[in-house]
Design a protein around this motif. Sequence first.
Motif, PDB file in Angstrom:
ATOM      1  N   ARG A  72       0.842  -1.196   0.000  1.00 56.20           N
ATOM      2  CA  ARG A  72       0.000   0.000   0.000  1.00 56.20           C
ATOM      3  C   ARG A  72       0.876   1.243   0.000  1.00 56.20           C
ATOM      4  O   ARG A  72       2.008   1.243   0.483  1.00 56.20           O
ATOM      5  CB  ARG A  72      -0.921   0.018   1.214  1.00 56.20           C
ATOM      6  CG  ARG A  72      -0.206   0.023   2.545  1.00 56.20           C
ATOM      7  CD  ARG A  72      -1.175   0.088   3.707  1.00 56.20           C
ATOM      8  NE  ARG A  72      -0.467   0.040   4.988  1.00 56.20           N
ATOM      9  CZ  ARG A  72       0.108   1.097   5.554  1.00 56.20           C
ATOM     10  NH1 ARG A  72       0.042   2.282   4.955  1.00 56.20           N
ATOM     11  NH2 ARG A  72       0.737   0.983   6.708  1.00 56.20           N
ATOM     12  N   LEU A  73       0.322   2.309  -0.583  1.00 56.51           N
ATOM     13  CA  LEU A  73       0.992   3.606  -0.621  1.00 56.51           C
ATOM     14  C   LEU A  73       0.462   4.488   0.504  1.00 56.51           C
ATOM     15  O   LEU A  73      -0.747   4.556   0.729  1.00 56.51           O
ATOM     16  CB  LEU A  73       0.759   4.292  -1.970  1.00 56.51           C
ATOM     17  CG  LEU A  73       1.585   3.766  -3.157  1.00 56.51           C
ATOM     18  CD1 LEU A  73       1.082   4.388  -4.453  1.00 56.51           C
ATOM     19  CD2 LEU A  73       3.061   4.079  -2.954  1.00 56.51           C
ATOM     20  N   SER A  74       1.377   5.178   1.177  1.00 57.80           N
ATOM     21  CA  SER A  74       0.967   6.100   2.235  1.00 57.80           C
ATOM     22  C   SER A  74       0.692   7.477   1.647  1.00 57.80           C
ATOM     23  O   SER A  74       0.845   7.712   0.445  1.00 57.80           O
ATOM     24  CB  SER A  74       2.051   6.185   3.302  1.00 57.80           C
ATOM     25  OG  SER A  74       3.222   6.771   2.760  1.00 57.80           O
ATOM     26  N   LEU A  75       0.318   8.402   2.494  1.00 55.36           N
ATOM     27  CA  LEU A  75      -0.022   9.760   2.069  1.00 55.36           C
ATOM     28  C   LEU A  75       1.124  10.412   1.298  1.00 55.36           C
ATOM     29  O   LEU A  75       0.906  11.094   0.300  1.00 55.36           O
ATOM     30  CB  LEU A  75      -0.393  10.597   3.304  1.00 55.36           C
ATOM     31  CG  LEU A  75      -0.692  12.066   3.104  1.00 55.36           C
ATOM     32  CD1 LEU A  75      -1.833  12.501   3.998  1.00 55.36           C
ATOM     33  CD2 LEU A  75       0.548  12.917   3.420  1.00 55.36           C
ATOM     34  N   ASP A  76       2.365  10.228   1.763  1.00 55.58           N
ATOM     35  CA  ASP A  76       3.522  10.853   1.105  1.00 55.58           C
ATOM     36  C   ASP A  76       4.210   9.911   0.120  1.00 55.58           C
ATOM     37  O   ASP A  76       5.370  10.094  -0.215  1.00 55.58           O
ATOM     38  CB  ASP A  76       4.519  11.351   2.150  1.00 55.58           C
ATOM     39  CG  ASP A  76       4.838  10.285   3.199  1.00 55.58           C
ATOM     40  OD1 ASP A  76       4.674   9.089   2.895  1.00 55.58           O
ATOM     41  OD2 ASP A  76       5.232  10.657   4.311  1.00 55.58           O
TER      42      ASP A  76
END
Length: 649
Positions: free
Chosen positions: A308-312
């Motif tokens: 998964r990709l985080s906010l940044d």
Amino acid sequence: MSNRIDAAAPVVLDAGSRIWVLATAGLCLSALLLQLPGALAGSIAAAAVAIAALSWRKPLHAVLRLLLALAMLAAVFAVMGMRFGRDTGCALLAAMLAIKPAETGSLRDARSLIGFGLFAPFAAFLLDQGPLTMVIGLLAVLSALMTLQRLAELEGGAETAPIRLPQRLSAVGRLVALGLPLMLAAFWLFPRFPSPLWGVPERALAKPGLSDSMTPGGWLDLMADDNPALRVQFFGATPRPEQMYWRGPVLWDFDGRSWTQPQWMSGLPAEPVTAGETVWDYQMELEPTDRRQLVALELLQTAPDDTRLSLDYGLYAPRALNSLTRWRMQSSPPRQFEPQLRQMLRQRALALPAGYNPRTLALAAQWRREAGGDDMRIVERALDWVRAEFGYTLDTPLPGRHSVDEFLFEQKNGYCEHFSSAFVVLMRAAGIPSRVVTGYVGGYRNPFGDYWVVRNMDAHAWAEVWLPQRGWVRVDPTAAVAPERIYDTLEDRLGGGGGVAGRLIQVGDFGDWLRRGWNDLVLGFDASRQERMLAGFGIDRLSGQRLSLLFALVAGLALAWMGWWLARSERERDPLLRAWHRLSARYARRGLGREAHEPALAWAQRIAAAVPERAGELASLSQRFVEARYAGAVGDRTALIRDLRRHRP
């Protein structure tokens, strides 16, 4: 006087057998020592040699053994700390194995030492699964089998028989060949699970690599490590090395000395990105890191499966990356990266601790007054200052309280940690939202495999500033240093690429290409590849049921082969009987072999008629064998076995 071995009396090791036992234990121990910290490994190795020498004639006293055990435990915990992990357990195992020869005196003790020692190469695989560990482990197992063979001969009364190393290797080779089909069947055909059934404990000492914090001046150990961090194979367009920014942890929080990554931010969904037209398609082979965060080139278009990709735009796996992993990715340089910055994130990207770096704050306020609302003008002014007055060097003093003031106004020399940290503080003080991004930059192409290698020493830190209409923009102040002001680099310290150094680099490239092949053939053989193993034969996918049936079939054939071989050799456990059968086999190669129903003395009489010149010696050997084997005659079995082995048709 009887020469039979008294079962109640322990068999004492002779000098030759002790050498075999200690050499095998040392080989087993070496597989584990290579994975431990250097100082601890050296201490355990020195202790093992000293203990083996002191206990050569007789086992050490129990009190001395207890003191040695306590000293070794203290050494392990002094290096590892009181945190228990895989490496702590392996270090304790190595320490105990080093002490074990202190109580080794009899045959039973020797077998116990060999059995205990075999745990070491298997434990080493918890820390490293490379080809070197595998080779040492296999050598340790072969040595253990040959040592156990010698101990069996010692127990059987043939310990002084002159058996040479090739003969031992031949005997052990037959044992290995016996189990090899079943081993290969288990590796290739036993159904694999897509995810592990249990977790592997973490390390007590972290592996070198990127972390969720950065302190200027604290990366020298990492940047001096030229081991590969990742390998990349591009499909299609390949970016230039200066375009290869491998994005890792993004650091937002600054306490006046260190930058850290907010843990809660990794759980927020990724912000929108408008990707550029360029697309880089690549497969990344990531070395074990014991962390959950991966790296990726620039900004990913989509997160790979099970990540998964985080906010940044940090990329996270669901579990710690304790083993080598492969990831297929597509990345692009962004045209717009989060063009609308939420107020909460803006405040986070402008936050500075109170009471630090007053000169930097004053300079930033002056620049803001002079630039008005033009943020880009302030960014360019800072980069111009770097080009004009700053230098790159690894030889930097430790920072004080006002670390950024010291770097910008006094030292003006440093490396990426200093540049990125000072630049972001300066931008935040000027009212420009900024953050530090860590990862790797560049890489070099391995000519043997046409792939790119990114090393730990390629670790890098740069800055991202938020600009209106554009969003987050990468700015690398370290890259702005003028070439004539680059004074001291890692390449300088490691040596250039000419002469001997150049040849060593070529050897290293070839070795890394072999390591990559090992990773692909062995470590990368996971559940998905196992399912597609027979795709070349028209079978697109092997289900778990098909794999189980195929494994059962091949394993059954392997077990049948083992049963036939064992049944054939069941009657040859006695070294005297083995020597007799080998003598018969030598005559059989001349067409004079003994028939299965033919008694030994009758066979000797038949041979006497065909080969009169050897009749007396063979008849004597046959008579001695019959008396020793069937009549329980008292005699020197060792001498008889030696004579049987030496006799030739």
